[in-house]
Design an enzyme around this catalytic site. Structure first.
Site, short mmCIF file in Angstrom:
data_model
loop_
_atom_site.label_atom_id
_atom_site.label_comp_id
_atom_site.label_asym_id
_atom_site.label_seq_id
_atom_site.Cartn_x
_atom_site.Cartn_y
_atom_site.Cartn_z
N ASP A 16 0.82 -1.21 0.00
CA ASP A 16 0.00 0.00 0.00
C ASP A 16 0.85 1.27 0.00
O ASP A 16 0.61 2.19 -0.78
CB ASP A 16 -0.95 0.01 1.19
N ARG A 98 1.12 6.82 16.99
CA ARG A 98 0.92 7.79 15.92
C ARG A 98 1.55 9.15 16.19
O ARG A 98 2.13 9.75 15.28
CB ARG A 98 -0.57 7.95 15.61
N ASP A 127 -6.69 6.67 12.44
CA ASP A 127 -5.28 7.05 12.27
C ASP A 127 -5.11 8.32 11.45
O ASP A 127 -4.19 9.10 11.71
CB ASP A 127 -4.50 5.90 11.63
N SER A 181 -6.25 -7.34 8.47
CA SER A 181 -5.12 -6.41 8.44
C SER A 181 -4.48 -6.33 9.82
O SER A 181 -5.15 -6.51 10.84
CB SER A 181 -5.57 -5.02 7.98
#
Length: 408
Positions: A16, A98, A127, A181
């Protein structure tokens, strides 16, 4: 809006973000700088460098950094001083990573003269919010590019076609739909999507990445002692270790004993509910240990106030407000509470459970003389309790008297 000249991309080396890298080059004709963070996700990161070079990134524009110690010292540890749990259960493993990634993206943009940063978060998740709120808090003028909100690559087929058209290598196991995922770092592993999307179906065992099923864990319990200084773990079984090494070792212990599996349907900040399987072996042990040492070193007023602040603090982290003044204000209060949170906790690990069995500290507030069922040698006069109860009952008695008087 003018096209950016140089973009710093949060780059994993996976399919990705490799597609995003090439898309930035073709869509904007810009120079791309890649940043890959070693957060303890357990993957070899050198292939990310090779993949970036293959896609035309100059060696001086490839940043691969080991940030594990910074991650635990400056982000995980402050959060654990608060015993933070989102919606009562989630140890915030993805959320807390993050702000560190965003911080480095912004710093690298400044170092390299980039005018934008980019991330691979989708438009449905939390996110995107976390990355961007953190970035804007650190640099209000930074431009953030979120390809998933811009491009027309809306299916797996289109992504594969784009990759093939631009000679992006595709691993065989990436050509079909992955069963779920995964996001991982030193604190946890998060699994979401596809086979996990129906919350009425039990998650299959193969989802577990780092934790042994409790049923398969050792039949004998194992003891571990964790020592704290000012609310942070500093040693395991008497051996002083770095913050990241402590979490790594606790992960090994917890994983072996089936500790730290959470199946949660949570409320995302963007409004929808999502189901995730979280594996936080070391963090689950650490939370129990920190609670254990606070039991004897925090007074009730401080401890109860701190517990009342925790849900708000956890929500701020989950929603992406790590670099907000309100989180920093709460952190200052929490850190003050930890001034004397020193000592050692002994825990028993057994088939998915972690239980505090002993705790001791030079700063302990526990007084055997006051709580003993034996002769307390005058440490506590039980007659004092009568007046205490009368004063606290006064309000209740007045309410009951009024209710009796006005009944009917």
């Amino acid at each position: 809006m003018n096209a950016p000249k140089k973009v710093v991309l949060a780059y994993s080396g996976g399919l990705d973000t490799s597609i995003i890298l090439k898309w930035l080059q073709t869509e904007y004709g810009c120079e791309v700088v890649t940043f890959t963070a070693d957060l303890g996700q357990g993957e070899e990161l050198e292939p990310a460098r090779q993949k970036a070079e293959l896609l035309g990134i100059k060696p001086e524009n490839i940043y691969i950094e080991d940030v594990r110690e910074e991650f635990v010292r400056d982000f995980v540890n402050p959060m654990f001083r608060a015993n933070a749990l989102y919606e009562g259960e989630y140890l915030l493993g993805t959320s807390i990573a993050r702000p560190l990634i965003s911080k480095r993206l912004v710093e690298i943009a400044e170092e390299t003269g980039a005018d934008a940063i980019a991330h691979g978060a989708t438009g449905k998740g939390n996110d995107q919010v976390r990355f961007e709120l953190a970035a804007y808090a650190l640099n209000p003028d930074i431009r953030v590019i979120a390809p998933w909100r811009e491009w027309d690559l809306t299916s797996r087929t289109k992504l594969i076609e784009f990759a093939e058209a631009h000679q992006i290598p595709i691993a065989k196991n990436k050509r079909g739909e992955a069963p779920f995922s995964v996001d991982a770092n030193l604190l946890h592993t998060s699994s979401e999507g596809r086979v996990l999307e129906n919350p009425a179906e039990e998650a299959p065992d193969y989802v577990l990445q780092r934790i042994t099923r409790p049923e398969d864990a050792p039949d004998a319990p194992e003891m571990v002692e964790i020592t704290f200084e000012k609310g942070d773990a500093v040693a395991i079984d008497g051996e002083r270790l770095s913050p990241a090494t402590i979490l790594t070792r606790l992960n090994e212990l917890g994983g072996r004993h089936g500790i730290g599996i959470l199946d949660l349907v949570e409320n995302r900040f963007v409004g929808m509910k999502s189901r995730g399987i979280y594996e936080t072996p070391g963090g689950t042990i650490l939370l129990a240990a920190h609670r254990g040492i606070e039991q004897i070193t925090l007074d009730s007023g401080s401890g109860h106030l701190k517990d009342s602040l925790m849900p708000r603090y956890a929500e701020l982290i989950y929603n992406g407000f790590w670099f907000s003044p309100e989180r920093e204000m709460l952190q200052a209060a929490i850190d003050k509470s930890q001034d004397r949170v020193d000592g050692t906790v002994r825990l028993k690990l057994y088939k998915g459970s972690v239980r505090t069995v002993a705790r001791w500290s030079d700063n302990s507030l526990y007084s055997e003389a006051h709580v003993t069922f034996e002769d307390d040698a005058g440490a506590y006069d039980q007659k004092d309790a009568a007046g205490f109860i009368r004063l606290n009952a006064l309000r209740l008695k007045l309410l009951a008297t009024r209710a009796r008087r006005t009944k009917g």
